[in-house]
Design a protein around this motif. Sequence first.
Motif, PDB file in Angstrom:
ATOM      1  N   MET A 183       5.847   5.924 -11.438  1.00 41.44           N
ATOM      2  CA  MET A 183       4.734   6.059 -12.363  1.00 41.44           C
ATOM      3  C   MET A 183       4.282   4.677 -12.840  1.00 41.44           C
ATOM      4  SD  MET A 183       4.339   8.426 -15.752  1.00 41.44           S
ATOM      5  CE  MET A 183       5.095   7.422 -16.987  1.00 41.44           C
ATOM      6  N   ASP A 184       2.997   4.534 -13.098  1.00 40.94           N
ATOM      7  CA  ASP A 184       2.433   3.286 -13.595  1.00 40.94           C
ATOM      8  C   ASP A 184       2.722   3.182 -15.097  1.00 40.94           C
ATOM      9  OD1 ASP A 184       0.951   1.062 -14.279  1.00 40.94           O
ATOM     10  OD2 ASP A 184      -0.803   1.641 -13.111  1.00 40.94           O
ATOM     11  N   GLU A 223      -4.866  13.370 -21.600  1.00 38.34           N
ATOM     12  CA  GLU A 223      -5.167  13.836 -20.241  1.00 38.34           C
ATOM     13  C   GLU A 223      -4.925  12.721 -19.224  1.00 38.34           C
ATOM     14  OE1 GLU A 223      -9.200  15.154 -20.664  1.00 38.34           O
ATOM     15  OE2 GLU A 223      -8.609  17.070 -21.567  1.00 38.34           O
ATOM     16  N   TYR A 224      -5.300  11.514 -19.580  1.00 35.75           N
ATOM     17  CA  TYR A 224      -5.071  10.351 -18.724  1.00 35.75           C
ATOM     18  C   TYR A 224      -3.576  10.154 -18.497  1.00 35.75           C
ATOM     19  CZ  TYR A 224      -4.763   5.351 -17.548  1.00 35.75           C
ATOM     20  OH  TYR A 224      -4.456   4.145 -16.969  1.00 35.75           O
ATOM     21  N   ALA A 280       1.621  12.958 -13.424  1.00 35.14           N
ATOM     22  CA  ALA A 280       1.522  13.759 -12.199  1.00 35.14           C
ATOM     23  C   ALA A 280       1.486  12.859 -10.969  1.00 35.14           C
ATOM     24  CB  ALA A 280       0.273  14.638 -12.252  1.00 35.14           C
ATOM     25  N   ALA A 281       0.760  11.758 -11.059  1.00 37.92           N
ATOM     26  CA  ALA A 281       0.686  10.826  -9.935  1.00 37.92           C
ATOM     27  C   ALA A 281       2.039  10.172  -9.678  1.00 37.92           C
ATOM     28  CB  ALA A 281      -0.368   9.754 -10.204  1.00 37.92           C
ATOM     29  N   SER A 318       0.817  -1.208   0.000  1.00 38.53           N
ATOM     30  CA  SER A 318       0.000   0.000   0.000  1.00 38.53           C
ATOM     31  C   SER A 318       0.854   1.263   0.000  1.00 38.53           C
ATOM     32  CB  SER A 318      -0.957   0.008   1.185  1.00 38.53           C
ATOM     33  OG  SER A 318      -0.247   0.141   2.386  1.00 38.53           O
ATOM     34  N   LEU A 319       2.035   1.196   0.550  1.00 38.15           N
ATOM     35  CA  LEU A 319       2.924   2.356   0.553  1.00 38.15           C
ATOM     36  C   LEU A 319       3.621   2.567  -0.786  1.00 38.15           C
ATOM     37  CD1 LEU A 319       4.624   2.017   4.058  1.00 38.15           C
ATOM     38  CD2 LEU A 319       2.964   3.746   3.335  1.00 38.15           C
ATOM     39  N   THR A 320       3.906   1.489  -1.489  1.00 40.20           N
ATOM     40  CA  THR A 320       4.676   1.614  -2.724  1.00 40.20           C
ATOM     41  C   THR A 320       3.827   1.614  -3.974  1.00 40.20           C
ATOM     42  OG1 THR A 320       5.009  -0.777  -2.819  1.00 40.20           O
ATOM     43  CG2 THR A 320       6.710   0.535  -1.713  1.00 40.20           C
ATOM     44  N   ALA A 321       2.613   1.132  -3.894  1.00 37.75           N
ATOM     45  CA  ALA A 321       1.782   1.041  -5.091  1.00 37.75           C
ATOM     46  C   ALA A 321       1.178   2.399  -5.415  1.00 37.75           C
ATOM     47  CB  ALA A 321       0.678   0.008  -4.887  1.00 37.75           C
ATOM     48  N   THR A 322       1.347   2.830  -6.637  1.00 39.81           N
ATOM     49  CA  THR A 322       0.707   4.056  -7.114  1.00 39.81           C
ATOM     50  C   THR A 322      -0.016   3.715  -8.403  1.00 39.81           C
ATOM     51  OG1 THR A 322       2.677   4.706  -8.308  1.00 39.81           O
ATOM     52  CG2 THR A 322       2.423   5.598  -6.098  1.00 39.81           C
TER      53      THR A 322
END
Length: 104
Positions: free
Chosen positions: A73-74, A59-60, A66-67, A13-17
């Motif tokens: 980044m994913d 935009e996606y 940005a995330a 949960s801490l590392t997943a973005t």
Amino acid sequence: MKTALLFATALLSLTATSAFAAGCEQGNPPALVDGATASQEQMAEAMKAVKAYIVSTEEYQACLEAAGKGGKMDMEAYNKSAARMEALAADFNKQLKTFKARNG
């Protein structure tokens, strides 16, 4: 065993973005018309839909970027969206070429 599971869950949960967690959502590509049978109006509407999809995909991707600034980044989601966008554009261009050949 429970401790290891809790630790793994916390670490994940801490590392997943993920794109979902970041609030980034991408819609489905529009359905294309058949250039061999489409009217000029149908081709124009298809072009508008393709252009709108490209804008929403960009935009996606910007949302994913940005995330990812705060961590990782994913890239899988980003690459899939780029491949989907490129495939849609290539398919539309094929149908447009067929349409133009039929209509002069």
